[in-house]
Enzyme design. Structure first.
Site, PDB file in Angstrom:
ATOM      1  N   GLY A  91      22.368  78.146  58.113  1.00  0.00           N
ATOM      2  CA  GLY A  91      22.829  77.067  57.243  1.00  0.00           C
ATOM      3  C   GLY A  91      24.290  76.762  57.508  1.00  0.00           C
ATOM      4  O   GLY A  91      24.720  76.629  58.656  1.00  0.00           O
ATOM      5  N   ASP A  92      25.062  76.675  56.441  1.00  0.00           N
ATOM      6  CA  ASP A  92      26.495  76.362  56.584  1.00  0.00           C
ATOM      7  C   ASP A  92      27.359  77.587  56.291  1.00  0.00           C
ATOM      8  O   ASP A  92      28.501  77.459  55.889  1.00  0.00           O
ATOM      9  CB  ASP A  92      26.877  75.212  55.636  1.00  0.00           C
ATOM     10  CG  ASP A  92      26.620  75.570  54.176  1.00  0.00           C
ATOM     11  OD1 ASP A  92      25.772  76.437  53.916  1.00  0.00           O
ATOM     12  OD2 ASP A  92      27.270  74.977  53.295  1.00  0.00           O
TER      13      ASP A  92
END
Length: 204
Positions: A91-92
């Site tokens: 993800g981030d």
């Protein structure tokens, strides 16, 4: 040999950013924790989460989100020394492991804070996504490690918890792990458990 190298890359590196993944980070962190314990110096773990990244994905699409993640990865790498580790968990979420900081806790805290500020400043610059410009910020949680006997999981939890404190403080900032944070989270979890049990047993 080439096939072996490809297998290793698939097993230990994130395919998008080519950064070490969780597995390789865990190996390096275990080695660094052992070294810190033996040589009596500090290390630090920085947990980085890009603010509002989901909104970017939802509005501009995952392709543009991937482009931003690749740019963010390069910027973070540019903020640390060669022997430090920058990893992507998915993800981030990125993690930075700082190696061989000061023997003194206060100085090591300042060193980790300096790197966190540098990363926040780098991630604040606009991103070029095709013909569009995107502005983003990040939240960073920091935890130090030295002679204390802590598992990799515990260190990751501490850095993650500090990152959520940075989010709660308004984002685009960093926070250092404090044991009081953990005590507060555990007290809240215990309270929630008691409330659920009381509801089930009609104790109100």
């Amino acid at each position: 040999k080439q096939a072996e190298e490809e297998i290793r890359t698939l097993a230990f590196y994130d395919p998008l950013t080519q950064l070490p993944d969780r597995r390789l980070l865990t190996e390096r962190l275990e080695a660094s924790v052992d070294l810190c314990r033996r040589e009596h110096h500090h290390g630090a773990l920085l947990f980085i989460d890009l603010d509002n990244f989901k909104i970017l994905n939802d509005t501009l699409g995952h392709d543009q989100g991937d482009r931003l993640l690749m740019q963010a990865a390069k910027r973070i790498i540019g903020c640390v020394h060669e022997n430090d580790t920058v990893a992507r968990l998915g993800g981030d979420e990125f993690v930075v492991m700082l190696h061989k900081l000061s023997h003194e806790a206060q100085e090591a805290t300042q060193q980790a804070g300096f790197v966190a500020d540098k990363i926040l400043a780098a991630l604040n610059h606009p991103y070029r996504l095709g013909d569009q410009e995107h502005h983003g910020t990040a939240s960073v949680g920091i935890t130090l490690f030295d002679r204390e006997s802590l598992s990799v999981d515990e260190l990751m939890k501490r850095a993650d918890l500090a990152m959520y404190q940075a989010k709660a403080a308004g984002r685009n900032t960093h926070r250092l792990f404090d044991p009081a944070m953990q005590a507060s989270v555990m007290a809240r979890a215990a309270l929630e458990g008691d409330l659920r049990r009381a509801l089930g047993e009609k104790q109100f």
